[in-house]
Scaffold this motif. Structure first.
Motif, PDB file in Angstrom:
ATOM      1  N   ARG A 121      64.324  24.813  32.699  1.00 47.25           N
ATOM      2  CA  ARG A 121      65.178  23.771  32.107  1.00 47.25           C
ATOM      3  C   ARG A 121      65.565  22.777  33.201  1.00 47.25           C
TER       4      ARG A 121
ATOM      5  N   ARG B  12      62.089  15.683  31.460  1.00 47.76           N
ATOM      6  CA  ARG B  12      62.498  17.070  31.657  1.00 47.76           C
ATOM      7  C   ARG B  12      61.325  17.861  32.240  1.00 47.76           C
TER       8      ARG B  12
ATOM      9  N   ALA C 102      60.427  20.496  30.964  1.00 44.22           N
ATOM     10  CA  ALA C 102      59.737  20.946  29.752  1.00 44.22           C
ATOM     11  C   ALA C 102      58.693  19.952  29.277  1.00 44.22           C
TER      12      ALA C 102
END
Length: 339
Positions: free
Chosen positions: A207, A224, A226
């Motif tokens: 994260r 991000r 991600a």
């Protein structure tokens, strides 16, 4: 091709991390490479410490002459209080001794506290050259460069300093021994532009956002971690870097109760994008194992580490970071014998 086993900060499950003993032991236990974390001193010397804040890994707090150096800073958006390498010269840091970072979990390692001095990156290069000669096999270095954007902001360009050290040490021969990793992809590009051609590995968290992107684009607009882990994100990295390295939580598939049910498809997805993939960190203690593999009540006790290691090493992953390299080597070799 079998996955490589990288001694995480050396054999840091057995000795205080980033010490001569930790690196030597990692090689003796079968590691294919060791991983020094790299930060800088005030006078531009690269030292191997887990972080630039060193209160938890050295005896700095026991030196009265350095008490006034204890300060609070913001590093990569996080406020920290302690002693920082960039506030010391190398001549000062070399007077310190290393200590076990997790003494409550690794009491045996803590018995080696205060026995070993800190190391410069150049010392690590020389040490690995020496132990590789004794071992009669090539040993790699996976150099993790920490907080490059922060260090650049205070006039310590880690890409420039690192490139100079690599060339001086004779580790830019293109022989496959050198890997460079960072949570800041921009740093990998800068080092490549300086003619350092080691393998480039982008570290990704489960994260959050890369700090170099936050500094450049602002917190709202920065991608991000991600985003890089989607199929599109992985293909976008292909050709720009050589691989990624992720926490083991992204390799282990878990159900709604947090029980491990197998492995995710991330290894296959990375390989489909022509990227290598590594994961961190394999550790046998209950404190660090997924709850499926914990045994007993004490966090320092070893759980069913074999099952967790087998799940990860059985994915076809290219390499793993391990605090106890011998344990990872054992499982890797068992899996190879079963094929």
């Amino acid at each position: 091709m079998q996955p490589i086993v990288i001694g995480h900060r050396g054999a840091s499950g057995y000795r205080p991390e980033h010490t001569r003993s930790a690196y030597e032991l990692a090689v003796a236990l079968g590691a294919d490479a060791v991983e020094p974390d790299i930060v800088a001193t005030r006078d531009g010397v690269l030292v191997v410490r887990h972080e630039n804040e060193i209160s938890g890994t050295t005896d700095v707090a026991s030196h009265p002459k350095f008490h006034s150096r204890r300060v609070t800073k913001e590093i990569d958006g996080i406020e920290l209080t302690g002693w920082f390498t960039e506030d010391f010269t190398w001549a000062e840091l070399r007077t310190l001794r290393a200590r076990e970072r997790l003494p409550e979990v690794r009491k045996a390692s803590a018995t080696f506290d205060d026995r070993f001095p800190l190391l410069r990156l150049r010392d690590a290069f020389k040490l690995i050259d020496r132990v590789a000669g004794r071992a009669r096999r090539p040993i790699g270095i996976v150099a993790e460069i920490k907080h490059a954007t922060y260090f650049d902001s205070i006039g310590l360009p880690l890409d420039e300093l690192f490139a100079a050290e690599v060339n001086t040490a004779g580790w830019n021969a293109g022989d496959g021994r050198l890997t460079i990793e960072s949570f800041e992809r921009s740093l990998l590009g800068k080092i490549y532009a300086r003619g350092i051609y080691g393998k480039r590995i982008f570290l990704l968290e489960a994260r959050g956002k890369p700090f170099d992107e936050v500094a450049r684009l602002g917190l709202k607009n920065a991608p991000r971690y991600a985003d890089y882990l989607t199929d599109a994100g992985l293909y976008g990295l292909s050709g720009r870097i050589d691989g990624i390295s992720v926490p083991k939580s992204l390799i282990l598939e878990t159900d709604a109760d947090g029980q491990v049910t197998g492995a995710t498809d991330l290894v296959d997805a990375a390989h489909a994008a022509r990227l290598e993939i590594y994961c961190w960190t394999l550790r046998p203690e209950n404190r660090f194992l997924a709850k499926t593999f914990r045994r007993g009540r004490l966090r320092a006790d070893y759980g069913d580490w074999q099952s967790e290691f087998r799940t990860i090493l059985g994915t076809g992953i290219d390499g793993v970071f391990a605090d106890h390299p011998d344990l990872a080597v054992t499982v890797r070799d068992e899996l190879a014998a079963e094929d």
